[in-house]
Design an enzyme around this catalytic site. Sequence first.
Site, PDB file in Angstrom:
ATOM      1  CD  GLU A   1      82.943  -1.298  -0.954  1.00 33.80           C
ATOM      2  OE1 GLU A   1      83.575  -1.739  -1.923  1.00 33.80           O
ATOM      3  OE2 GLU A   1      82.393  -2.021  -0.107  1.00 33.80           O
TER       4      GLU A   1
ATOM      5  NE  ARG B   1      45.585   7.205   1.848  1.00 31.46           N
ATOM      6  CZ  ARG B   1      44.770   6.249   1.511  1.00 31.46           C
ATOM      7  NH1 ARG B   1      44.260   6.217   0.286  1.00 31.46           N
ATOM      8  NH2 ARG B   1      44.441   5.304   2.366  1.00 31.46           N
TER       9      ARG B   1
ATOM     10  CD  GLN C   1      52.122  17.374  16.678  1.00 35.05           C
ATOM     11  OE1 GLN C   1      51.367  16.741  17.417  1.00 35.05           O
ATOM     12  NE2 GLN C   1      52.631  18.535  16.997  1.00 35.05           N
TER      13      GLN C   1
END
Lengths: 86, 387
Positions: B251, B277, B288
Amino acid sequence: MTELTLESICTSVRDYLVSGPLSGQDVSFGDELLLTGTLDSLSVMRLVAYLELAFCVDIPNEDVTLAHFRSISAMAEYVLSRGARA
Amino acid sequence: MSGFDIEPNAVQQSLRAAAFDFAEAEIRPSLADRDVEGGESAASWRPLWQKCADHGLLRVHVPVECGGAGLDVRTAIHVLEAFGEGCGDNGLSLGLNAQLWAILAPILAFGTDEQKDALVQPMTDGRMVAAFAMTEAESGSDAASMSATAKRVGGGYRLNGVKCHVGMGPDCDLALVFASTEPDHGAWGISAFLVDRAQATGVKGLHTAKMGLRTSPYGELHFDDCFVAEDQRLGPEGAGNSIFQYAMEWERLFIFSSHVGNMARQLNACTAHARDRKTFGKPLIEHQTVSKRLAEMRLRLETCRLLLHRGAYLKDIGRSVPQEAAMTKLHISEALTASSIDAMRLFGARGYMGGSDQERDVRDTLGGLIYSGASDIQTQIITRLLD
């Protein structure tokens, strides 16, 4: 190939435990290790890897039980029954 | 196929493409609605579970002789990763991966031929949804303090106790239940049982509310004098702790297979948004701090994939790797959360809005810091297993 005996396996396992998981604490061959919490699940996991490597045996997960790992003597009997060799 | 190579070969590429296309077409479109609706209603997830089974997702690593696809673990991980990338459904994919790695894997390893004959086929073809019932209110990773008991009676055991935080639990058809057959023996007195709810009496499931992963059910399983036949015990009596450790290794290595796929989807969305955008006269990506965030997300994706695929390679060569499993679980869970929060920051208010991928991913990934052993537990395991 070195002949392995119950005694020689017990001694090797005790040396491994004292120098590793037990951090110097001495232990007898018949001492209860699991129910006392001396060894926890992670220690047993490492111990299984050690036994497989040191004695050239395959230890299936379903055999990692109290009956086979409760003491050094029980472990030695178990790895001998699995065909332990040096 | 040999060695550790993160890049898919031709066969793996083809399987990846099929899993991605399937997930995007069949699972993705209803994701936002199902997240709002929650997993309490089986109608919201069960038909999709069946579609996943029909696509073969629940048989990827199951041996051919048991009715599976017989893929090696590396190929199986490619398929599950692509599935996650295609749908972005962290809740449903968690349930699928839990069934594969925490339940099917131990049944294949410890089950009798009769148990495999009865259970593996229905689990792989979608008829049987399974749950892993270990945790209790007062015992999480501390298995020795478990209070559920299985008392010996004629022909089997009487199971009593309450398991909580069980993924798929309230609606499962099969539960892998851990209970103490020797309460005085602590962790070494635990045994594992396969409870088929269609045949069992005295089993009740209760849904529990949760922050994320809402596209699959979760909750409690109550066992009240539930009779379990001797042949429903998985492995020998007292081997429950070993079976649990075995299941946890699988798991922890692979539970996030599909979530890592979703990390790639998340990064692609963030990259596209940062290019499109504009703020202060230039694209976001040219700021940056934004580019640093994207670079860190890319690095996390790479390290997660490396750990995931290396784990698959190690299992393919038959290695027992509990330390690697703990490192994989710790790193991926922390990386998923960090990248999900970064994605939300990058999208700004849009990423905080209900119904957005970014908001859902933050809620979904926080659970990963806790289940399968919290990060604190993983660090303990890693340290204890140092040479």
